[in-house]
Design an enzyme around this catalytic site. Sequence first.
Site, PDB file in Angstrom:
ATOM      1  N   LYS A  63      52.003  42.726  47.229  1.00 12.42           N
ATOM      2  CA  LYS A  63      52.403  44.000  47.833  1.00 12.42           C
ATOM      3  C   LYS A  63      53.745  43.873  48.572  1.00 12.42           C
ATOM      4  CE  LYS A  63      47.643  45.615  48.209  1.00 12.42           C
ATOM      5  NZ  LYS A  63      46.554  46.085  49.070  1.00 12.42           N
ATOM      6  N   ASP A  92      43.961  51.175  35.870  1.00 10.90           N
ATOM      7  CA  ASP A  92      42.958  50.713  36.825  1.00 10.90           C
ATOM      8  C   ASP A  92      42.210  51.953  37.296  1.00 10.90           C
ATOM      9  OD1 ASP A  92      41.523  50.009  39.064  1.00 10.90           O
ATOM     10  OD2 ASP A  92      43.178  49.031  40.100  1.00 10.90           O
ATOM     11  N   ASP A 104      37.351  47.042  36.209  1.00  8.27           N
ATOM     12  CA  ASP A 104      37.790  48.433  36.314  1.00  8.27           C
ATOM     13  C   ASP A 104      39.069  48.709  35.518  1.00  8.27           C
ATOM     14  OD1 ASP A 104      39.366  46.894  37.950  1.00  8.27           O
ATOM     15  OD2 ASP A 104      38.762  47.870  39.809  1.00  8.27           O
TER      16      ASP A 104
END
Length: 350
Positions: free
Chosen positions: A164, A224, A113
């Site tokens: 993250k 993305d 992607d």
Amino acid sequence: MRSSAVPQKAVILVGGEGTRLRPLTNGIPKPMMPVLNRPFLEHTIAYLRQCGIDFTILALSYLPEVIQAHFGDGSKLGVQLAYAVEHSPLGTAGAVKNAERYLDSTFVVLNGDIFTNLDLADMFAFHRRKGAKATIALTYVDNPCAFGVVETDDVGRVRRFVEKPKPDQVPSNWINAGIYILEPETLEHVPADRHYMFENGLFPLLLELGEPVYGYRFRGYWLDMGTPEKYLCLNCDLLSLKEKSALISGLSKDGIYCDGDVTIHPSAQIVGPAIIASRCQIGRKVHIKGPVVMGPGCSIADEASLEEVVLWRGVNIGAGAILKQCVIGDEAEVEARAQLINRVLPPRLS
């Protein structure tokens, strides 16, 4: 950018179900979603070919037959394609392990992607210069808290991975861009026939083993397209020439591109950039302001208004409807005088 100084083979990871793109991916694999009216995966394969890679393995899982039927052996795109189909999802590294029989030399891996203009020849030269076993492309983002952050030393060797991080614990703004160059022996550490990831499996393991893993920083275009917002953004960026696709040439900034069998009422107003595919019908006093992409067989009724929208195949827009920043799936219908702002309508499944 075409060069012989690149790995001979690439693996594209196209097995995911595209959950972040739902409902657009209900019944269609994410790589087959149209970008400027061509399947997204065609753009990726053309990029690799432009870089000098003519042999690509597609790692498939979700609706593999749809992709295989469209692409075949790759000859229509001037490349050689092979397929590695997973019977159950194997994760990013597991999917590449499943394609190991094709990988007898240094190879490239891309998440399916990602759209980018990264110079693979330059990344490969970096990989060889460092003597790396694995090189991870890194792209800079202002807010890395939603990504996998990669911390490197002064010469680019990876120190650690932070997934993250919280805002007060961000070690770097350089994130994993989902593009890798790997030596085939790295796959010896990937278990066969089970789910295993690069991000929290193979790459941290290689660090523990003391293997040379490097981060290659680049500041070029990277997107993305895994959400509806980013998918729309990619179409608009390519139409507005913020970035170019290796698949499509000859676009101009405000151009209007219509197939020969398009019907447009003389009173309609179209401000580019816009792509209008075959058999589209545009009614009286319709207003279109680009970037706009219309797939084959769309019908835009009288006095409708479209701005920054992507319509897939066979979409019907009712009279007086207003659409802005929308993505409308195959065969969907928008009622007369409806007002859709920042909306997604799923394909109508047959």
